[in-house]
Write an enzyme that holds these catalytic residues in place. Structure first.
Site, PDB file in Angstrom:
ATOM      1  N   HIS A 249      48.835  42.524  33.907  1.00  0.00           N
ATOM      2  CA  HIS A 249      49.519  43.813  33.394  1.00  0.00           C
ATOM      3  C   HIS A 249      48.737  44.924  34.028  1.00  0.00           C
ATOM      4  O   HIS A 249      47.465  45.247  33.827  1.00  0.00           O
ATOM      5  CB  HIS A 249      49.232  43.105  31.935  1.00  0.00           C
ATOM      6  CG  HIS A 249      48.294  43.142  31.304  1.00  0.00           C
ATOM      7  ND1 HIS A 249      47.343  43.986  30.883  1.00  0.00           N
ATOM      8  CD2 HIS A 249      47.698  41.567  31.350  1.00  0.00           C
ATOM      9  CE1 HIS A 249      46.299  43.271  29.948  1.00  0.00           C
ATOM     10  NE2 HIS A 249      46.466  41.916  30.444  1.00  0.00           N
ATOM     11  N   CYS A 265      43.197  38.020  32.699  1.00  0.00           N
ATOM     12  CA  CYS A 265      44.528  38.676  33.233  1.00  0.00           C
ATOM     13  C   CYS A 265      44.136  39.696  33.758  1.00  0.00           C
ATOM     14  O   CYS A 265      42.557  39.741  34.102  1.00  0.00           O
ATOM     15  CB  CYS A 265      45.362  39.260  32.183  1.00  0.00           C
ATOM     16  SG  CYS A 265      46.016  38.559  31.156  1.00  0.00           S
TER      17      CYS A 265
END
Length: 295
Positions: A249, A265
């Protein structure tokens, strides 16, 4: 009667003549130079012209009494005799660096890595800043969001350039289809399709200490243009999940702040997050190799 009348007329004329002379007379200077009578109004504030001739010598600065005092002339400094012309133009000092960028402490190393990477303009590997070097370094800094993007080859610019230039894309065992590759050691990521690089290595930031992003091979199983993170209460743009709650992301903080990291992440710059979204789909392979230092 006529005699008396004439006498009175003569006497009256003499009185009028004497009286008129007493009012209109200008005091004459004393032959000795000390002046006589009252000085004209204003002579004490401005000693110029004929009025100066009636002052003592110690005030005029002269043994003689000139009729008019000349105004002092400005002193003219003697100029040096010019040298004979040789027919050559005067030499203008040249600055060693006339570019708009400062020379950083890692100038030569950055030039070396930018020349290896290519795509940022002409770079001369000599350790000296030129307009071309300046433009290339600025372009590199702008591409990877290195702040400030001022063309100076500092530590962060060197770190990013070195990581990108030394990334070995062959470490990612990509097969057919689209494969997202992540080098956890160098903190870089790239995309391959059918064994060929379709998106060159770029910078990333993975899990910090205590939240290390695990190496391995996975598949994208969920995509969302804007995903809400419940545990951390933040929006995750261009979300592509591949392992539990871990996914790609766009970064929500300054990506080059190495003191922090994600909770597992793979953070991307905006332009890269958009590109990764365009190339990916559910089922795309994700290969992570190495381990982030310090985790």
């Amino acid at each position: 009667m006529q005699v008396r009348h004439r006498a009175r007329v003569v006497a009256l004329a003499m009185v009028m003549l004497v009286g008129a002379g007493g009012c209109a007379s200008v005091p004459q200077a004393d032959p000795g130079g000390t002046g006589g009578g009252l000085a004209p109004v204003g002579s004490a504030e401005q000693v110029t012209g004929a009025g100066a001739s009636s002052l003592p010598d110690q005030l005029t600065g002269s043994d003689t009494k000139p009729r008019h005092r000349e105004k002092p002339q400005p002193k003219v400094r003697a100029s040096k005799t010019p040298k004979a012309s040789t027919g050559r133009r005067p030499r203008v000092p040249q600055k060693s660096n006339q570019t708009r960028c400062q020379v950083g402490e890692h100038q030569r190393e950055v030039e070396t890595y930018l020349a290896r990477l290519g795509g940022f303009g002409t770079v001369t590997v000599d350790g000296r800043q030129t307009d071309a070097d300046c433009a290339a370094i600025k372009k590199f800094q702008q591409r990877y969001d290195i702040r400030p993007a001022e063309g100076r080859a500092g530590p962060l610019t060197l770190d990013v350039a070195k990581r990108l230039a030394t990334t070995d894309v062959k470490r990612c065992s990509a097969g057919s289809g689209t494969t997202f590759c992540v080098d956890l050691t160098r903190q870089t990521t790239w995309v391959m399709r059918d064994g060929k690089v379709v998106a060159k290595p770029t910078v990333t930031r993975t899990g910090m200490a205590g939240y290390a992003t695990p190496a391995g091979t996975y598949k994208v199983n969920l995509r969302n243009l804007k995903e809400w993170s419940n545990p951390y209460e933040v929006w995750l743009p261009y979300w592509q999940r591949f392992n539990g709650g871990i996914g790609f992301h766009e970064t929500t903080t300054y990506l080059h702040n190495a003191g922090i990291g994600s909770h597992g992440c793979v953070n991307l710059l905006h332009a890269d997050a958009v590109r990764w979204w365009e190339l990916g789909k559910v089922g795309s392979r994700v290969v992570l190799v190495g381990r982030r230092p310090g985790t």
